[in-house]
Design an enzyme around this catalytic site. Structure first.
Site, PDB file in Angstrom:
ATOM      1  CG  ASN A 123      -0.286   0.041   2.538  1.00  0.00           C
ATOM      2  OD1 ASN A 123       0.915   0.301   2.631  1.00  0.00           O
ATOM      3  ND2 ASN A 123      -1.027  -0.207   3.596  1.00  0.00           N
ATOM      4  CE1 TYR A 124       0.333   4.106  -4.297  1.00  0.00           C
ATOM      5  CE2 TYR A 124      -1.989   4.436  -3.831  1.00  0.00           C
ATOM      6  CZ  TYR A 124      -0.977   4.181  -4.732  1.00  0.00           C
ATOM      7  OH  TYR A 124      -1.270   4.002  -6.063  1.00  0.00           O
ATOM      8  CB  VAL A 126      -1.523   7.037   4.088  1.00  0.00           C
ATOM      9  CG1 VAL A 126      -2.181   8.126   4.928  1.00  0.00           C
ATOM     10  CG2 VAL A 126      -0.803   7.657   2.891  1.00  0.00           C
ATOM     11  CB  VAL A 262      -7.966 -21.643  -0.042  1.00  0.00           C
ATOM     12  CG1 VAL A 262      -9.377 -22.156   0.216  1.00  0.00           C
ATOM     13  CG2 VAL A 262      -7.044 -22.102   1.077  1.00  0.00           C
ATOM     14  CG  HIS A 535      -8.468   3.038   0.792  1.00  0.00           C
ATOM     15  ND1 HIS A 535      -8.314   4.376   1.127  1.00  0.00           N
ATOM     16  CD2 HIS A 535      -7.222   2.498   0.804  1.00  0.00           C
ATOM     17  CE1 HIS A 535      -7.032   4.624   1.337  1.00  0.00           C
ATOM     18  NE2 HIS A 535      -6.352   3.506   1.145  1.00  0.00           N
ATOM     19  CG  HIS A 579      -5.372   6.476   3.925  1.00  0.00           C
ATOM     20  ND1 HIS A 579      -4.754   6.263   2.714  1.00  0.00           N
ATOM     21  CD2 HIS A 579      -5.658   7.807   3.959  1.00  0.00           C
ATOM     22  CE1 HIS A 579      -4.661   7.402   2.046  1.00  0.00           C
ATOM     23  NE2 HIS A 579      -5.209   8.358   2.777  1.00  0.00           N
TER      24      HIS A 579
END
Length: 600
Positions: A123-124, A126, A262, A535, A579
Site C-alpha cells: 500500500n501507500y 498512509v 485455497v 480502499h 485510510h
C-alpha cells in the site's frame, strides 16, 4: 494433503510474512498433519491473528498464502517506491473492473497484493485511525457496543507505536506522542523534507483558513492539514508481516505455506443445526489438483486477493451466497446468503497537477537514472535520504462547507461534523495514475480522494473456476453526491494553492483536469481521471442480532454456518472515511481476542 480435526473456519482478508525455517512451498514438507489454527492467507488481519493466537505455546498455527514471500524485495521495503508496487505483476493479482457507467464506461485497474504481507506490503503507507465517531457508527449499526471506539481504542493502542523519523529531526509540532500506542507496527512522520512541506503547513496556519492545521491526525479529531504519518520505521516499511510475524517466526508452533491458493471450503455434515465447514481445498496453481485440507478449531481463510474481493469469491465458490446466482454458476448452494459480495464501497481518487518553478521535485529522480541510483545506494547503505520517506509528507481531511452550492443539489450523507467528506494528499512531483510522467517539467500533485462515498458496487463470480478473476464492480460515481463531492474537492485543491505561500512556485494548472474550467468540464474530466485508492470494503458486512441482512454476526462468525469466521475489511458495516489499514489492525486485534475466548 489432509489435516484432520474438527474445524471452525474463519476467513481473514489480509496477508502475512514468513521466512526462515517456518516457510514452505510444498505441502508435503509440512511437519505435521494436524494444526489447531489454519490461517489461509496471510494479510494485514491474518498476520495479526496468527501472531496473537501463537501467544499460547500449546496451540499450533499454519498460515497458507497464495502469493510469494516478500523477503528481500527492495521495492516493498523502500518507502519511496511504494507507488510503483501496484504496477509490479510479479506479486499482484492483476484484476480489472467491469466497465463503469459513472466513468463513461471506462474500466479501472484493480490490482491486489499476491505476496506475503498483502496490502500492508504494497500500500501507500498512509496511517490514519480516523475519528472515534467512525467506530461508534459501527456500534450503532450493529447494536453492539463492543465495536464502539471506547471499547476498540485499546486495540488501536495495542497495534502501533510512534517511532522517530529516518533523519531523526525534531518532530515537535508535527506529531503528538500521547496520541499513539505501544504496538508492533511502526509509524512516523517523513524522514526527508520537501520544498512544499512548509508551503502546505503555512497555508493551513493562515488565520481563518478553511484548511486549518491539525497537530496530529491520529489524536481523534483528524480534520485539517497534518504532517502525514506513514507505516515507516528506521527508514523502511513496517507491515503486518514485519511487525507481527517476523518476531515469532522462530517459534515451533508456526508454519507458513506459500504459493498455494485455497479454491473452496468443503461442507461436511452439520453442527448446531448449521452446515459445518471443516475442510478446504487448495492447489499451487490452476493446473494442480485440489487437495483437501482439514483444520483444527479455527481455519482462517484468505485467498490473498484482499478481503473484500477474496472473501466473497471463496464463500460463493463454497456454496455460500445468493442461491440463484450460485445455481446459475453451476455451484450447489449450501447456505442462501444474498449479501455475500454485495455493498462494495471504495474511495475514488483523482490527481490534480500544476507545473512549478523548481528543479527539486521528485520528477528529477524519476527521470534521471544517476540520481535514482545514488539515492538507492544511500538507502541500502543506511536507510536514509529520500528513499526512506513515502511519496507525500502532508495531507488533509476536510468537510464540504455548509454554504457550498453542492447542497442545493444533494443532501449530506455524513451529518456527523467530525467525519470528513474528502482528503487532499500533497505530493512534491508528478503522481502518475491515468497519465504517465511527462518527459519534461516539474510538478505538484494534489490527490483528491472521496473518503465518504455513497456509490455501492459488488463482487460476483465470473465462473466456478477458482482461478478466474471475479466480476468486480465498484460502482464509481453512480450517485449525485459522489460526483458533486469530487467536484467540491477539486475546487478546494485549487483554492488551497491560491494562498500567498504558493506565489512564484506555482506556474499553472496542468493536464485535462487542469484545463477544465466550468463545473460541467471539471465533472467530465473527473469521469476520465478517477482511479481507485484501493480502499474497498463492506462485501461481507457485520449484521445486527437477528437481522435479515449481512454476512457475519457480531462475533464475526459467518451467518448460517458453523465453524467459519471472517476477519478483514469486508466485515465493516460502512467504509471508514480514512485510510483503512489502521481500522483493519483494530478489527483483527479484537477478532483475536474473540477467537481466544471461543477456544478457551
Amino acid at each position: 494433503m489432509r489435516l484432520t480435526r474438527n474445524a471452525e473456519l474463519f476467513t481473514l482478508l489480509a496477508f502475512c510474512h514468513a521466512v526462515y525455517a517456518a516457510l514452505y512451498t510444498d505441502s508435503d514438507h509440512l511437519p505435521a498433519t494436524i494444526f489447531d489454527f489454519v490461517i489461509v492467507g496471510g494479510g494485514t488481519a491474518g498476520c495479526v491473528v496468527a501472531s496473537r493466537l501463537m501467544e499460547n505455546p500449546d496451540v499450533s498455527v499454519l498460515v497458507v498464502e497464495a502469493g510469494i514471500s516478500n523477503n528481500g524485495i527492495l521495492g516493498i521495503q523502500i518507502p519511496f517506491l511504494a507507488s510503483q508496487n501496484l504496477g509490479n505483476a510479479s506479486f499482484l493479482w492483476n484484476f480489472v473492473t467491469a466497465p463503469q457507467p459513472g466513468l463513461d464506461n471506462r474500466t479501472v485497474s484493480y490490482a491486489r497484493g499476491r505476496i506475503l504481507g498483502g496490502s500492508s506490503s504494497v500500500n501507500y503507507l498512509v496511517y490514519t485511525r480516523g475519528a472515534g465517531q467512525e467506530y461508534d457508527k459501527w456500534a450503532e449499526i450493529t447494536g453492539d457496543q463492543g465495536w464502539s471506539w471506547d471499547n476498540l481504542s485499546k486495540y488501536y493502542l495495542k497495534s502501533s507505536r510512534l517511532v522517530p523519523p529516518a533523519d531523526h529531526h525534531n518532530t515537535t509540532g508535527q506529531v503528538e506522542p500521547s496520541a499513539h500506542g505501544f504496538g508492533p507496527v511502526e509509524v512516523s512522520v517523513s524522514g526527508f523534507p520537501t520544498e512544499i512541506d512548509g508551503r502546505v503547513v503555512n497555508t493551513s496556519k493562515i488565520p481563518g483558513s478553511e484548511f486549518p492545521f491539525n497537530a496530529d491526525l491520529n489524536f481523534g479529531d483528524y480534520l485539517g492539514v497534518s504532517y502525514l504519518q506513514a507505516t515507516v520505521g528506521r527508514g523502511q516499511r513496517s507491515s503486518a508481516a514485519t511487525a507481527y510475524l517476523d518476531p515469532v517466526l522462530s517459534r515451533k508452533n508456526l508454519h507458513v505455506l506459500i504459493n498455494n491458493t485455497v479454491t473452496r471450503l468443503i461442507s461436511s455434515g452439520s453442527s448446531y443445526g448449521k452446515p459445518s465447514f471443516k475442510a478446504a481445498e487448495f492447489a499451487p496453481d490452476a493446473s494442480g489438483a485440489g487437495l483437501p485440507l482439514s483444520a483444527g478449531l479455527v481455519l482462517t481463510l484468505q485467498p490473498a486477493k484482499r478481503g473484500y474481493i477474496g472473501t466473497p469469491q471463496i464463500l460463493m465458490l463454497s456454496g455460500v451466497g445468493d442461491r440463484e446466482v450460485l445455481t446459475a454458476a453451476g455451484i450447489k448452494p449450501v447456505v442462501d446468503l444474498p449479501d455475500v459480495g454485495q455493498h462494495l464501497r471504495d474511495q475514488p481518487r483523482v490527481e490534480n497537477y500544476w507545473t512549478v518553478a523548481s528543479n527539486m521535485t521528485s520528477d528529477t529522480i524519476s527521470r534521471n537514472p544517476d540520481i535514482f541510483n545514488a539515492d538507492h545506494t544511500l538507502w541500502k547503505k543506511n536507510h536514509s535520504g529520500q528513499f526512506a520517506a513515502s511519496t507525500a509528507n502532508t495531507t488533509g481531511f476536510f468537510r464540504i462547507p455548509n454554504d457550498d452550492p453542492i447542497w442545493n443539489n444533494v443532501s449530506d450523507p455524513e451529518l456527523d461534523p467530525n467525519i470528513a467528506h474528502f482528503e487532499l494528499i500533497f505530493d512534491d512531483g508528478f503522481s502518475p495514475t491515468v497519465d504517465p510522467l511527462p518527459p519534461t517539467g516539474n510538478y505538484l500533485s494534489i490527490n483528491t480522494v472521496l473518503v465518504s462515498p455513497t456509490s455501492v458496487g459488488s463482487v460476483r463470480l465470473a465462473s466456478s473456476d477458482p482461478f478466474a478473476s471475479p466480476l468486480i464492480n465498484p460502482g464509481f460515481l453512480t450517485t449525485e453526491f459522489d460526483n458533486f463531492a469530487l467536484l467540491a474537492a477539486t475546487k478546494a485543491a485549487r483554492r488551497f494553492v491560491e494562498a500567498r505561500f504558493w506565489e512564484g512556485f506555482i506556474i499553472e494548472r496542468f493536464g485535462s483536469m487542469g484545463s477544465a474550467e466550468s463545473d460541467e468540464e471539471i465533472l467530465a474530466a473527473i469521469r476520465q481521471a478517477v482511479v481507485t485508492i484501493y480502499h474497498a470494503a463492506c462485501t461481507a458486512r457485520m449484521l445486527p442480532a437477528n437481522a435479515s441482512w449481512g454476512v457475519v454476526d457480531l462475533q464475526l462468525r459467518a451467518k448460517g454456518v458453523s465453524g467459519l469466521r471472517v476477519v478483514d475489511a469486508s466485515v465493516m458495516p460502512v467504509i471508514p472515511a480514512e485510510h483503512p489499514v489502521a481500522a483493519v489492525y483494530v478489527v483483527a486485534e479484537r477478532a483475536a481476542d474473540l477467537i481466544k475466548g471461543s477456544w478457551s
